[in-house]
Enzyme design. Structure first.
Site, mmCIF file in Angstrom:
data_model
loop_
_atom_site.group_PDB
_atom_site.id
_atom_site.type_symbol
_atom_site.label_atom_id
_atom_site.label_comp_id
_atom_site.label_asym_id
_atom_site.label_seq_id
_atom_site.Cartn_x
_atom_site.Cartn_y
_atom_site.Cartn_z
ATOM 1 N N GLU A 1 -12.604 7.559 7.891
ATOM 2 C CA GLU A 1 -13.884 8.821 8.794
ATOM 3 C C GLU A 1 -13.268 9.886 7.709
ATOM 4 O OE1 GLU A 1 -15.741 9.134 10.969
ATOM 5 O OE2 GLU A 1 -15.773 6.567 10.812
ATOM 6 N N CYS B 1 -15.787 18.796 9.867
ATOM 7 C CA CYS B 1 -16.402 17.576 8.693
ATOM 8 C C CYS B 1 -17.875 17.788 8.416
ATOM 9 C CB CYS B 1 -16.269 16.653 9.054
ATOM 10 S SG CYS B 1 -16.371 15.524 10.253
HETATM 11 P P1 NAD Z 1 -4.240 16.323 7.267
HETATM 12 O O1 NAD Z 1 -3.918 17.131 6.159
HETATM 13 O O2 NAD Z 1 -4.075 17.154 8.032
HETATM 14 O O3 NAD Z 1 -3.882 14.533 6.830
HETATM 15 C C1 NAD Z 1 -4.617 14.530 8.053
HETATM 16 C C2 NAD Z 1 -3.388 13.109 8.264
HETATM 17 O O4 NAD Z 1 -2.825 11.919 6.853
HETATM 18 C C3 NAD Z 1 -1.960 13.419 8.731
HETATM 19 O O5 NAD Z 1 -2.050 12.991 9.755
HETATM 20 C C4 NAD Z 1 -1.383 13.855 7.870
HETATM 21 O O6 NAD Z 1 -0.170 14.154 8.276
HETATM 22 C C5 NAD Z 1 -1.576 12.780 6.729
HETATM 23 N N1 NAD Z 1 -1.269 12.352 5.703
HETATM 24 C C6 NAD Z 1 -1.236 14.007 5.071
HETATM 25 N N2 NAD Z 1 -1.390 13.580 3.354
HETATM 26 C C7 NAD Z 1 -0.609 12.529 3.998
HETATM 27 C C8 NAD Z 1 -0.062 12.025 2.220
HETATM 28 N N3 NAD Z 1 0.227 11.740 1.438
HETATM 29 N N4 NAD Z 1 0.338 10.253 3.230
HETATM 30 C C9 NAD Z 1 0.301 9.090 4.062
HETATM 31 N N5 NAD Z 1 -0.271 10.539 5.435
HETATM 32 C C10 NAD Z 1 -0.528 11.567 5.036
HETATM 33 O O7 NAD Z 1 -5.923 16.645 7.132
HETATM 34 P P2 NAD Z 1 -6.965 17.193 5.835
HETATM 35 O O8 NAD Z 1 -7.142 16.027 5.209
HETATM 36 O O9 NAD Z 1 -6.574 18.376 5.549
HETATM 37 O O10 NAD Z 1 -8.534 16.927 6.483
HETATM 38 C C11 NAD Z 1 -9.267 17.631 6.626
HETATM 39 C C12 NAD Z 1 -10.347 16.497 5.621
HETATM 40 O O11 NAD Z 1 -10.938 15.574 7.338
HETATM 41 C C13 NAD Z 1 -11.558 17.256 5.727
HETATM 42 O O12 NAD Z 1 -12.129 16.205 4.062
HETATM 43 C C14 NAD Z 1 -12.524 16.581 6.516
HETATM 44 O O13 NAD Z 1 -13.841 16.570 6.411
HETATM 45 C C15 NAD Z 1 -12.002 15.226 7.227
HETATM 46 N N6 NAD Z 1 -12.566 15.338 8.171
HETATM 47 C C16 NAD Z 1 -13.369 14.152 9.146
HETATM 48 C C17 NAD Z 1 -14.152 13.635 10.184
HETATM 49 C C18 NAD Z 1 -14.800 12.421 10.601
HETATM 50 O O14 NAD Z 1 -14.619 12.087 11.259
HETATM 51 N N7 NAD Z 1 -15.029 11.614 9.907
HETATM 52 C C19 NAD Z 1 -13.184 14.550 11.137
HETATM 53 C C20 NAD Z 1 -11.881 15.738 11.069
HETATM 54 C C21 NAD Z 1 -12.138 16.207 9.690
#
Ligand code: NAD
Length: 505
Positions: free
Chosen positions: A209, A243
């Site tokens: 997602e 998102c």
């Molecule tokens: P984040 O940085 O918190 O990462 C999400 C998860 O991934 C965390 O639990 C983190 O620990 C893990 N993570 C981060 N880097 C990692 C790595 N190198 N290896 C393994 N795990 C790792 O969140 P984010 O990615 O900044 O979230 C924002 C993004 O999420 C945006 O792009 C947003 O659009 C998207 N989003 C999508 C939805 C949806 O339902 N489609 C909902 C909310 C957010």
């Protein structure tokens, strides 16, 4: 407990079969509801500490929505767990083909920080309802919510059934070494690639997602005032860290000034003259993301139409609207912050081409009263979902059964770089369920099967051709099955004796 031991413990528990009966699943959903209801203050407070989002907003967007989802599952789960009966072919007329709803096993849910409560709980509801055990990995960036889950979840669930693993990249990397039966990841595309690569080692299915640049097309035949109000609401909700938030606007030069004026009016109406003092305006999650967005503000060539002073110490960036060119630094990646670039286009076709040339977004929005334009957007662009004449509202979710605010009957997910798979409602139940094809057969009607056994010959081939493609509709099973089978049986017997006679000759 180490990660290997944790996953082994959950798998062992899953294999006892305890999680499968529908009664058990319902009890767990009620327990999850109890967890939310008894701790709604603690959860809202944790979100406030992480994002400075007001409690009422979290109540609507995260807590109420999750409770609504649980109620929806409780209402429907009895039907969803039932095996599905399917149409039969002529040769299986006496059999019972069904799709059994098998839980997958041990599920991993990796969550982001922007809606830190619901992005854990909304996938957890279908995962538990489908009869799985769950390991939750909250985002380390929303540290207060992560700590709240780690402290409170064990009071309601044993780790052999639901476990919380906190930590950052090193911990998640180690956790991903383990073999799960399904992983649902919510976050950004670069990390999604890491998740998918790790899952590939075990051939674990994934639901991703993700986000993307959600475009908003505003046409001159729209109601400008209502369009601006809805865009402003969806953009600055959670400080643009949604998102599905509008990422940029495509509009012609005649409509642009009117639209900007109306957006300014609604920013004022929603957040007052002094946005910084508004309780309804959240903050950027941390300094890294603050620096990322303000760094782009320094680089942009666009003119600032609406905006003001940012404050790093307070992680505050005001609602900002920019007039930009298509190659502006803001137009490369998802903004995920309170900046809204506007691109001026000459025609509707130019807007559609621009969207279609880019990566597929999680959502596309169009404001118009012209149905033909809506059809063109649907036909000529690809996105996870579309809301016409509004933003965000196609998202699936309910705010308690008494008040279904959003929809709860559409799947939620992306396409291309905005995601893979979907969940929410029945689609979530299906995501965490293995649909097992089962064919129950008896020993009657063997003559119907004669043509498949060696030695094969032309007559057997002819018989097979006659039987192939004939179907028995589900509605007719009871009425039609018996005569058809009897006729086939006689036909089979005759065929067998003819073949035998010919072989004797
Ligand atoms: P984040 O940085 O918190 O990462 C999400 C998860 O991934 C965390 O639990 C983190 O620990 C893990 N993570 C981060 N880097 C990692 C790595 N190198 N290896 C393994 N795990 C790792 O969140 P984010 O990615 O900044 O979230 C924002 C993004 O999420 C945006 O792009 C947003 O659009 C998207 N989003 C999508 C939805 C949806 O339902 N489609 C909902 C909310 C957010």
């Amino acid at each position: 407990m180490g990660f290997t031991e944790l996953v082994e413990t959950q798998r062992k528990y899953f294999r006892t079969g305890v999680t499968k009966p529908v009664q058990f699943r319902k009890e767990q959903l009620l327990k999850l509801k109890k967890f939310i209801e008894e701790n709604r203050e603690a959860l809202s407070e944790a979100v406030w500490k992480d994002l400075r989002r007001r409690h009422e907003s979290t109540e609507i967007l995260e807590i109420g929505m999750t409770i609504g989802e649980i109620d929806y599952f409780l209402k429907n789960i009895d039907d969803w767990v039932k095996p599905t009966h399917v149409e039969k072919t002529f040769t299986t007329a006496l059999d019972k083909p069904v799709i059994e709803k098998d839980p997958k096993g041990v599920v991993l849910i990796v969550s982001p920080w922007n809606y830190p409560v619901s992005m854990i709980l909304l996938p957890m509801v279908p995962a538990l309802a489908a009869g799985n055990t769950v390991v939750i990995k909250p985002s380390e960036l929303s540290e207060n919510v992560a700590a709240t889950f780690e402290k409170l979840i064990p009071k309601y669930f044993e780790p052999k059934y639901v476990a919380v693993v906190n930590g950052g990249i090193p911990e998640t990397t180690d956790l991903l070494e383990e073999r799960f039966d399904h992983i649902l990841y919510t976050g950004c595309p670069p990390v999604a690639k890491i998740i998918m690569t790790a899952a590939a080692k075990h051939l674990t299915p994934v639901t991703l997602e993700l986000g993307g640049k959600c475009p908003v097309v505003v046409e001159d035949d729209t109601d400008i005032d209502i369009s601006a109000k809805r865009i402003a609401w969806g953009k600055w909700l959670n400080c643009g860290q949604t998102c599905l938030a509008p990422d940029y606007i495509l509009v012609n030069s005649t409509v642009k000034p009117k639209l900007v004026a109306a957006i300014r009016k609604y920013i004022n109406e929603f957040y007052g003259e002094n946005v910084k003092a508004s309780k309804d305006y959240a903050r950027i999650i941390n300094q890294r993301h603050f620096d990322r967005i303000t760094g782009l503000l320094e680089k942009t060539q666009g003119a600032t139409l609406i905006g003001g002073e940012s404050d790093r110490a307070d992680l505050f960036i005001p609602p900002t609207v920019l007039d930009v060119e298509k190659n502006d630094p803001f137009m490369h990646d998802e903004i995920f912050g309170p900046v809204l670039p506007i691109i001026t286009v000459k025609s509707f076709s130019e807007s559609l081409e621009y969207i279609a040339d880019g990566e597929k977004p999680l959502a596309a929005y169009i404001f118009t009263k012209n149905e033909a334009k809506v059809k063109r957007l649907l036909n000529e662009t690809s996105s996870g979902g579309v809301t016409v004449n509004d933003v965000l509202m196609h998202i699936t979710g309910t705010f308690t059964r008494k008040l279904t605010y959003f929809l709860d009957t559409l799947p939620f997910g992306g396409v291309g770089v905005s995601g893979m798979g979907r969940y929410r409602g029945k689609f979530g139940f299906d995501t965490f369920t293995h649909e097992k094809s089962v064919l129950h057969r008896g020993f009657f009607g063997e003559s119907l099967q004669a043509s498949r056994y060696p030695p094969l010959n032309q007559q057997k081939l002819d018989q097979m051709r006659k039987l192939t493609g004939k179907r028995i509709s589900l509605n007719l099973i009871n009425v039609a099955t018996l005569p058809i089978v009897m006729a086939s049986f006689v036909f089979g017997m005759l065929f067998q004796s003819c073949s035998r006679r010919r072989e004797d000759d």
